[in-house]
Design a protein around this motif. Structure first.
Motif, PDB file in Angstrom:
ATOM      1  N   PRO A  23       0.842  -1.215   0.000  1.00  0.00           N
ATOM      2  CA  PRO A  23       0.000   0.000   0.000  1.00  0.00           C
ATOM      3  C   PRO A  23       0.875   1.262   0.000  1.00  0.00           C
ATOM      4  N   ARG A  24       0.400   2.290  -0.678  1.00  0.00           N
ATOM      5  CA  ARG A  24       1.085   3.579  -0.681  1.00  0.00           C
ATOM      6  C   ARG A  24       0.555   4.462   0.456  1.00  0.00           C
ATOM      7  N   ASP A  25       1.324   5.521   0.766  1.00  0.00           N
ATOM      8  CA  ASP A  25       0.939   6.516   1.775  1.00  0.00           C
ATOM      9  C   ASP A  25       0.713   5.885   3.149  1.00  0.00           C
ATOM     10  N   LYS A  26       1.417   4.802   3.428  1.00  0.00           N
ATOM     11  CA  LYS A  26       1.340   4.160   4.728  1.00  0.00           C
ATOM     12  C   LYS A  26       2.742   3.729   5.151  1.00  0.00           C
ATOM     13  N   LEU A  27       2.921   3.550   6.448  1.00  0.00           N
ATOM     14  CA  LEU A  27       4.184   3.068   6.976  1.00  0.00           C
ATOM     15  C   LEU A  27       4.198   1.540   6.903  1.00  0.00           C
ATOM     16  N   ILE A  28       5.076   1.019   6.079  1.00  0.00           N
ATOM     17  CA  ILE A  28       5.170  -0.430   5.870  1.00  0.00           C
ATOM     18  C   ILE A  28       6.479  -0.923   6.479  1.00  0.00           C
ATOM     19  N   VAL A  29       6.395  -1.962   7.281  1.00  0.00           N
ATOM     20  CA  VAL A  29       7.564  -2.541   7.939  1.00  0.00           C
ATOM     21  C   VAL A  29       7.757  -3.966   7.437  1.00  0.00           C
ATOM     22  N   LEU A  30       8.980  -4.294   7.006  1.00  0.00           N
ATOM     23  CA  LEU A  30       9.319  -5.655   6.578  1.00  0.00           C
ATOM     24  C   LEU A  30      10.015  -6.368   7.726  1.00  0.00           C
ATOM     25  N   THR A  31       9.467  -7.447   8.179  1.00  0.00           N
ATOM     26  CA  THR A  31      10.043  -8.202   9.286  1.00  0.00           C
ATOM     27  C   THR A  31      10.278  -9.635   8.846  1.00  0.00           C
ATOM     28  N   GLY A  32      11.118 -10.302   9.583  1.00  0.00           N
ATOM     29  CA  GLY A  32      11.392 -11.699   9.273  1.00  0.00           C
ATOM     30  C   GLY A  32      12.756 -12.106   9.791  1.00  0.00           C
ATOM     31  N   LEU A  33      13.045 -13.385   9.667  1.00  0.00           N
ATOM     32  CA  LEU A  33      14.318 -13.917  10.123  1.00  0.00           C
ATOM     33  C   LEU A  33      15.459 -13.403   9.268  1.00  0.00           C
ATOM     34  N   SER A  34      16.669 -13.509   9.794  1.00  0.00           N
ATOM     35  CA  SER A  34      17.848 -13.130   9.040  1.00  0.00           C
ATOM     36  C   SER A  34      17.990 -14.029   7.819  1.00  0.00           C
ATOM     37  N   GLY A  35      18.149 -13.403   6.650  1.00  0.00           N
ATOM     38  CA  GLY A  35      18.271 -14.159   5.418  1.00  0.00           C
ATOM     39  C   GLY A  35      16.958 -14.446   4.734  1.00  0.00           C
ATOM     40  N   SER A  36      15.874 -13.869   5.247  1.00  0.00           N
ATOM     41  CA  SER A  36      14.567 -14.127   4.654  1.00  0.00           C
ATOM     42  C   SER A  36      14.305 -13.273   3.416  1.00  0.00           C
ATOM     43  N   GLY A  37      15.163 -12.285   3.136  1.00  0.00           N
ATOM     44  CA  GLY A  37      15.014 -11.485   1.920  1.00  0.00           C
ATOM     45  C   GLY A  37      14.454 -10.101   2.136  1.00  0.00           C
ATOM     46  N   LYS A  38      14.499  -9.591   3.358  1.00  0.00           N
ATOM     47  CA  LYS A  38      13.960  -8.246   3.625  1.00  0.00           C
ATOM     48  C   LYS A  38      14.746  -7.193   2.849  1.00  0.00           C
ATOM     49  N   SER A  39      16.080  -7.204   3.004  1.00  0.00           N
ATOM     50  CA  SER A  39      16.909  -6.218   2.312  1.00  0.00           C
ATOM     51  C   SER A  39      16.879  -6.420   0.808  1.00  0.00           C
ATOM     52  N   SER A  40      16.780  -7.653   0.353  1.00  0.00           N
ATOM     53  CA  SER A  40      16.725  -7.923  -1.080  1.00  0.00           C
ATOM     54  C   SER A  40      15.467  -7.326  -1.699  1.00  0.00           C
ATOM     55  N   LEU A  41      14.376  -7.357  -0.964  1.00  0.00           N
ATOM     56  CA  LEU A  41      13.134  -6.797  -1.472  1.00  0.00           C
ATOM     57  C   LEU A  41      13.129  -5.273  -1.408  1.00  0.00           C
ATOM     58  N   ALA A  42      13.573  -4.736  -0.266  1.00  0.00           N
ATOM     59  CA  ALA A  42      13.492  -3.284  -0.071  1.00  0.00           C
ATOM     60  C   ALA A  42      14.584  -2.543  -0.835  1.00  0.00           C
ATOM     61  N   PHE A  43      15.862  -2.972  -0.683  1.00  0.00           N
ATOM     62  CA  PHE A  43      16.974  -2.235  -1.266  1.00  0.00           C
ATOM     63  C   PHE A  43      17.331  -2.728  -2.670  1.00  0.00           C
ATOM     64  N   ASP A  44      17.535  -4.031  -2.803  1.00  0.00           N
ATOM     65  CA  ASP A  44      18.057  -4.562  -4.067  1.00  0.00           C
ATOM     66  C   ASP A  44      16.993  -4.653  -5.157  1.00  0.00           C
ATOM     67  N   THR A  45      15.731  -4.571  -4.795  1.00  0.00           N
ATOM     68  CA  THR A  45      14.677  -4.652  -5.812  1.00  0.00           C
ATOM     69  C   THR A  45      13.937  -3.324  -5.951  1.00  0.00           C
ATOM     70  N   LEU A  46      13.265  -2.907  -4.877  1.00  0.00           N
ATOM     71  CA  LEU A  46      12.420  -1.714  -4.946  1.00  0.00           C
ATOM     72  C   LEU A  46      13.258  -0.452  -5.154  1.00  0.00           C
ATOM     73  N   TYR A  47      14.239  -0.260  -4.297  1.00  0.00           N
ATOM     74  CA  TYR A  47      15.058   0.951  -4.391  1.00  0.00           C
ATOM     75  C   TYR A  47      15.925   0.944  -5.640  1.00  0.00           C
ATOM     76  N   ALA A  48      16.485  -0.209  -5.992  1.00  0.00           N
ATOM     77  CA  ALA A  48      17.360  -0.285  -7.159  1.00  0.00           C
ATOM     78  C   ALA A  48      16.611   0.049  -8.447  1.00  0.00           C
ATOM     79  N   GLU A  49      15.382  -0.416  -8.572  1.00  0.00           N
ATOM     80  CA  GLU A  49      14.604  -0.121  -9.784  1.00  0.00           C
ATOM     81  C   GLU A  49      14.235   1.357  -9.850  1.00  0.00           C
ATOM     82  N   ALA A  50      13.902   1.955  -8.715  1.00  0.00           N
ATOM     83  CA  ALA A  50      13.571   3.388  -8.710  1.00  0.00           C
ATOM     84  C   ALA A  50      14.782   4.219  -9.097  1.00  0.00           C
ATOM     85  N   GLN A  51      15.963   3.844  -8.600  1.00  0.00           N
ATOM     86  CA  GLN A  51      17.163   4.575  -8.962  1.00  0.00           C
ATOM     87  C   GLN A  51      17.494   4.391 -10.439  1.00  0.00           C
TER      88      GLN A  51
END
Length: 371
Positions: A23-51
């Protein structure tokens, strides 16, 4: 506009063909175990494509100086807007390092304030527009054809100058008449004025008739009036009652106050001239909390009335000599319970001497006399 960000088929790093709708215009938190792909989704996918999309919007010449971003392994991302990314850092503890400085949003905000902000006069609090001579000429040309306009330039004598010298200077600029407190006077006449009086003097630069065909002549007359009046121009109309004041630049024509054009650095908390006078741009400021400084008022200063971080009572320490110097200068005892000290002494201990100089107690002094 989409209300969600759709990520379809994300396969970056350890992501296994993930499809998610955020959802847009909301505070979204990604949680999960180490190695579950949180950073891969937020930084390596979402942020990388926007950049990557932002880089593609730049010119080919600009992209030569910027490191190119590779496309993340994802089928599609819909509803993506420009994003910023802030990684968790614990190295720096600089209070001036904020979200705005780390992401350069602060620079864009300062530019927005400088270009779109409204300035106000310090006296009348009216909005101060930036007016050019061309805009002023267009404003007068919008009046009905045949309207007579008298262009006046406010002038003033400098300190210890005589009126006769000022009128001579006005004549050398090609002006024959002046208005003194609104009354039209001819400079050819002998004007006897009180040298100590505060008079409002305006040089009559020109009298023009508004016509579209004479737009160039009107602009020349306005330029001459602004040059003589140091940017200030007063327009009197044919009824000699209606008038308008202008300043060719950035200033208040009513109070003849000029200001510097707004720049982005005016809104930077790192500049001493722009930072808040209370907190110096840090967002916090120190205050004296008497209850925390003196937790036990029944004790004396030497007995620990103040917290140890506030005062050093060591006779051989430089800070301690300041305290002993205060006691010697203002003649109070450091062994007296704090509650029994006079109120003026307490004010000095809390707030300082307010500029009054004292003599530091020298090493080897007989401190028993000060007690």
């Amino acid at each position: 506009m989409r209300e969600t960000i759709l990520i379809r088929g994300a396969r970056e790093n350890n992501l296994k063909n993930i499809t998610v709708e955020i959802p847009r215009d909301k505070l979204i938190v990604l949680t999960g175990l180490s190695g579950s792909g949180k950073s891969s989704l937020a930084f390596d996918t979402l942020y990388a494509e926007a950049q990557r999309r932002f880089m593609e919007s730049l010119s080919a010449w600009t992209r030569r100086f910027v490191q190119q971003q590779s496309r993340p392994k994802v089928d599609a991302i819909l509803g993506l807007s420009p994003v910023i990314s802030i990684e968790q850092k614990t190295i720096t503890k600089n209070p001036r390092s904020t979200v705005g400085t780390m992401t350069d949003i602060g620079d864009y905000l300062r530019l927005l304030y400088a270009t779109s902000g409204e300035a106000h006069c310090l006296r009348c609090e009216n909005t101060i527009p930036t007016v050019s001579l061309t805009q002023l000429s267009e404003h007068l040309l919008a009046l009905p054809d045949g309207t007579a306009v008298e262009l006046c330039a406010p002038v003033a004598k400098v300190y210890d100058e005589e009126w006769s010298y000022l009128f001579t200077e006005i004549r050398t600029k090609g002006c024959r008449r002046v208005r003194i407190n609104g009354e039209l006077r001819d400079l050819a006449d002998e004007l006897a004025l009180d040298e100590e009086a505060q008079l409002e003097v305006e040089a009559v630069v020109d009298r023009v008739i508004v016509k579209r065909s004479q737009a160039k002549q009107l602009l020349v007359a306005l330029t001459d009036a602004a040059k003589l009046g140091e940017g200030f121009v007063r327009c009197r109309f044919e009824d000699e009652v209606t008038e308008q004041r202008f300043y060719a630049g950035f200033g208040c024509p009513e109070h003849r106050l000029t200001f510097v054009e707004r720049e982005g650095w005016f809104f930077s908390f790192n500049e001493p001239e722009s930072a808040c006078l209370t907190c110096s741009g840090l967002g916090i400021y120190l205050r004296v909390h008497t209850g925390l400084l003196v937790p036990d008022p029944s004790r004396s200063i030497l007995g620990g009335a103040f917290v140890k971080e506030a005062f050093n009572v060591d006779k051989h320490n430089n800070n301690g000599r300041i305290l002993w110097g205060l006691a010697a200068h203002y003649n109070f005892s450091l062994e007296l319970p704090f509650t029994e000290l006079a109120e003026p002494i307490k004010e000095i201990l809390f707030w300082g001497t307010k500029g009054e100089e004292i003599t530091l107690v020298q090493l080897g002094t007989n401190f028993d006399n000060i007690r």
